[in-house]
Design a protein around this motif. Structure first.
Motif, PDB file in Angstrom:
ATOM      1  N   GLU A 128      39.693  39.523  44.970  1.00 16.82           N
ATOM      2  CA  GLU A 128      40.958  39.756  44.267  1.00 16.82           C
ATOM      3  C   GLU A 128      41.328  38.555  43.404  1.00 16.82           C
ATOM      4  OE1 GLU A 128      43.562  40.601  47.493  1.00 16.82           O
ATOM      5  OE2 GLU A 128      42.899  42.685  47.720  1.00 16.82           O
ATOM      6  N   LYS A 129      41.097  37.350  43.931  1.00 18.01           N
ATOM      7  CA  LYS A 129      41.412  36.140  43.164  1.00 18.01           C
ATOM      8  C   LYS A 129      40.481  35.973  41.966  1.00 18.01           C
ATOM      9  CE  LYS A 129      43.563  33.498  46.899  1.00 18.01           C
ATOM     10  NZ  LYS A 129      44.852  33.317  46.172  1.00 18.01           N
ATOM     11  N   ASP A 150      39.556  38.451  40.176  1.00 12.59           N
ATOM     12  CA  ASP A 150      39.870  39.578  39.286  1.00 12.59           C
ATOM     13  C   ASP A 150      38.937  40.769  39.449  1.00 12.59           C
ATOM     14  OD1 ASP A 150      41.896  37.968  38.224  1.00 12.59           O
ATOM     15  OD2 ASP A 150      40.574  37.160  36.667  1.00 12.59           O
ATOM     16  N   TYR A 151      38.410  40.951  40.658  1.00 11.42           N
ATOM     17  CA  TYR A 151      37.592  42.142  40.910  1.00 11.42           C
ATOM     18  C   TYR A 151      38.507  43.247  41.428  1.00 11.42           C
ATOM     19  CZ  TYR A 151      33.836  45.174  42.545  1.00 11.42           C
ATOM     20  OH  TYR A 151      32.997  46.245  42.726  1.00 11.42           O
TER      21      TYR A 151
END
Length: 223
Positions: free
Chosen positions: A30-31, A33-34
């Protein structure tokens, strides 16, 4: 108390995969950007993370992982400095706060694998040994401090722990640094132990005897 120490095996590893959980991979994805990381197959999370990381500059990726793991221990300036230094040096061996060495090692090696060697390759040492009292039984698990003191007679004089902490290793003196020097200790019977630390502190070559004796005294704190 007298002990008989036997070194059964000593291995050098460049990664401890169980140090990262699937939850870690999802949060890191998530960090990076997935999207929809939680919906990904668990067996592919690590590979997906490496792909996501590769879209970032190494320094920026290092800062993201450092912030994720060590935001409570490091401020923004320290994170930025370490993210720069990690590309040049083994920060996980050289950082002055040895309590962070273990986490820095796991971060370094995750990035080393993701970037196929852009970061320096650090190593850890895993030792399987038995620490058996000459008389009686170990009712309680030995502390990290006690384990290091018992290993003293089987280590080379050039070993870094012995050179930096000679009195703590060889005398009846408190050794609080042992908590950070040994990263992990496991036992099921209080006799057979598996210990993990940095190769920086203890390498396979530092072990010069497979069987030896040791004496463990009760440490008395100075008033």
């Amino acid at each position: 108390m007298n002990y008989q120490i036997t070194i059964n095996r000593a291995n050098t590893v460049d990664e401890v995969e169980e140090s990262w959980t699937n939850e870690d991979y999802i949060k890191l994805l998530e960090k990076f950007d997935y999207p929809d990381a939680e919906d990904a197959d668990a067996s592919s999370l690590r590979e997906l993370l490496f792909m996501a990381i590769s879209d970032f500059e190494p320094k920026d990726a290092a800062a993201i992982v450092l912030e994720y793991k060590l935001s409570e221990d490091l401020n923004e300036g320290q994170i930025q400095q370490i993210s720069n230094d990690m590309l040049l040096d083994k920060v996980c061996e050289e950082y002055p706060e040895i309590g962070l060495h273990s986490t820095l090692f796991h971060i370094n090696q995750l990035l080393f694998k993701a970037y196929n060697g852009t970061f320096p390759n650090a190593k850890a040492t895993i030792v399987e040994c038995s620490l058996a009292p000459a008389e009686g039984e170990n009712e309680n698990q030995l502390t990290k401090e006690s384990i290091l003191k018992l290993l003293n007679n089987g280590l080379s004089g050039s070993n870094l722990i012995k050179r930096l902490f000679d009195s703590q290793m060889s005398e009846n003196a408190p050794f609080p640094e042992a908590e950070d020097i040994l990263w992990d200790v496991k036992t099921t019977d209080n006799v057979n132990y598996t210990i993990m630390t940095s190769e920086y502190w203890l390498s396979k070559d530092d072990i010069i005897a497979s069987e030896f004796e040791g004496v463990l005294e009760i440490v008395v704190d100075a008033e």
